[in-house]
Design a protein around this motif. Sequence first.
Motif, short mmCIF file in Angstrom:
data_model
loop_
_atom_site.label_atom_id
_atom_site.label_comp_id
_atom_site.label_asym_id
_atom_site.label_seq_id
_atom_site.Cartn_x
_atom_site.Cartn_y
_atom_site.Cartn_z
N UNK A 106 0.85 -1.19 0.00
CA UNK A 106 0.00 0.00 0.00
C UNK A 106 0.89 1.24 0.00
N UNK A 107 0.71 2.10 -0.99
CA UNK A 107 1.47 3.36 -1.04
C UNK A 107 0.58 4.45 -0.47
N UNK A 108 0.97 4.96 0.67
CA UNK A 108 0.26 6.04 1.33
C UNK A 108 -0.01 5.69 2.78
N UNK A 109 0.37 6.59 3.66
CA UNK A 109 0.18 6.36 5.10
C UNK A 109 -0.72 7.43 5.70
N UNK A 110 -1.55 8.03 4.87
CA UNK A 110 -2.41 9.11 5.34
C UNK A 110 -3.79 8.65 5.76
N UNK A 111 -4.70 9.60 5.81
CA UNK A 111 -6.06 9.33 6.29
C UNK A 111 -6.80 8.30 5.44
N UNK A 112 -6.60 8.31 4.14
CA UNK A 112 -7.30 7.36 3.27
C UNK A 112 -6.92 5.92 3.64
N UNK A 113 -5.64 5.66 3.79
CA UNK A 113 -5.18 4.32 4.17
C UNK A 113 -5.68 3.94 5.55
N UNK A 114 -5.57 4.87 6.48
CA UNK A 114 -6.04 4.59 7.85
C UNK A 114 -7.53 4.28 7.86
N UNK A 123 1.67 -8.96 -5.27
CA UNK A 123 0.84 -9.08 -6.46
C UNK A 123 0.50 -7.70 -7.03
N UNK A 124 0.23 -6.75 -6.13
CA UNK A 124 -0.18 -5.41 -6.56
C UNK A 124 0.38 -4.35 -5.61
N UNK A 125 0.57 -3.15 -6.16
CA UNK A 125 0.84 -1.97 -5.35
C UNK A 125 -0.42 -1.13 -5.43
N UNK A 126 -1.05 -0.88 -4.28
CA UNK A 126 -2.27 -0.08 -4.23
C UNK A 126 -1.90 1.35 -3.85
N UNK A 127 -2.12 2.28 -4.76
CA UNK A 127 -1.82 3.69 -4.50
C UNK A 127 -3.05 4.28 -3.82
N UNK A 128 -2.93 4.40 -2.51
CA UNK A 128 -4.03 4.91 -1.68
C UNK A 128 -3.68 6.36 -1.32
N UNK A 129 -3.60 7.17 -2.36
CA UNK A 129 -3.09 8.53 -2.22
C UNK A 129 -3.64 9.38 -3.35
N UNK A 130 -4.02 10.60 -3.06
CA UNK A 130 -4.59 11.49 -4.08
C UNK A 130 -3.58 11.92 -5.13
N UNK A 131 -2.31 11.70 -4.89
CA UNK A 131 -1.27 12.11 -5.83
C UNK A 131 -0.84 10.95 -6.74
N UNK A 132 -1.81 10.09 -7.09
CA UNK A 132 -1.56 8.93 -7.93
C UNK A 132 -0.88 9.33 -9.24
N UNK A 133 -1.21 10.50 -9.79
CA UNK A 133 -0.66 10.94 -11.08
C UNK A 133 0.84 11.21 -10.99
N UNK A 134 1.38 11.41 -9.78
CA UNK A 134 2.82 11.53 -9.59
C UNK A 134 3.43 10.19 -9.22
N UNK A 135 2.67 9.39 -8.47
CA UNK A 135 3.19 8.13 -7.93
C UNK A 135 3.27 7.04 -8.99
#
Length: 137
Positions: free
Chosen positions: A6-14, A58-70
């Motif tokens: 999981x990419x992202x340690x912010x509120x969305x992931x939590x 198997x997958x990297x889940x971008x759980x972050x609003x900056x997906x377009x950079x990540x």
Amino acid sequence: MSKLIVWGAGNRTKSCFERNLWNNNEIICIVDAGHHNEVIFDHLVVDPSEIKKNGEYDYVVVCNQFYFEIVPILCGMQVPLSKIIITDNVKEEPYRSCYERGKNIIPEIYNMNLQVIKQYIKTNERDLKDETSRLSV
């Protein structure tokens, strides 16, 4: 069951952890450049460079609003686009495919975000540029 990074340690992931939305997938680690060495729901947050060391995913889940950079960063790290899932409901490719991939892997998160966009459109039924036009879902 899939093995996820999981990419992202912010509120969305939590929030996804609090609501148990990971569909019983195995979370290998959480990556986030700004929060590494923190612990979130018993998972150590590591630097994004650690993705290369975790080859058993198997997958990297971008759980972050900056997906377009990540997403380009992940591709630059030799993560195949077919292994990237984003949690934002977008129409532009290649991001649309990354979002749609989540339908079977993390359906609770996919459906939640699908509902969010429908609620947003319903709230803003009229096209802001053309008041005679109505948006439809």
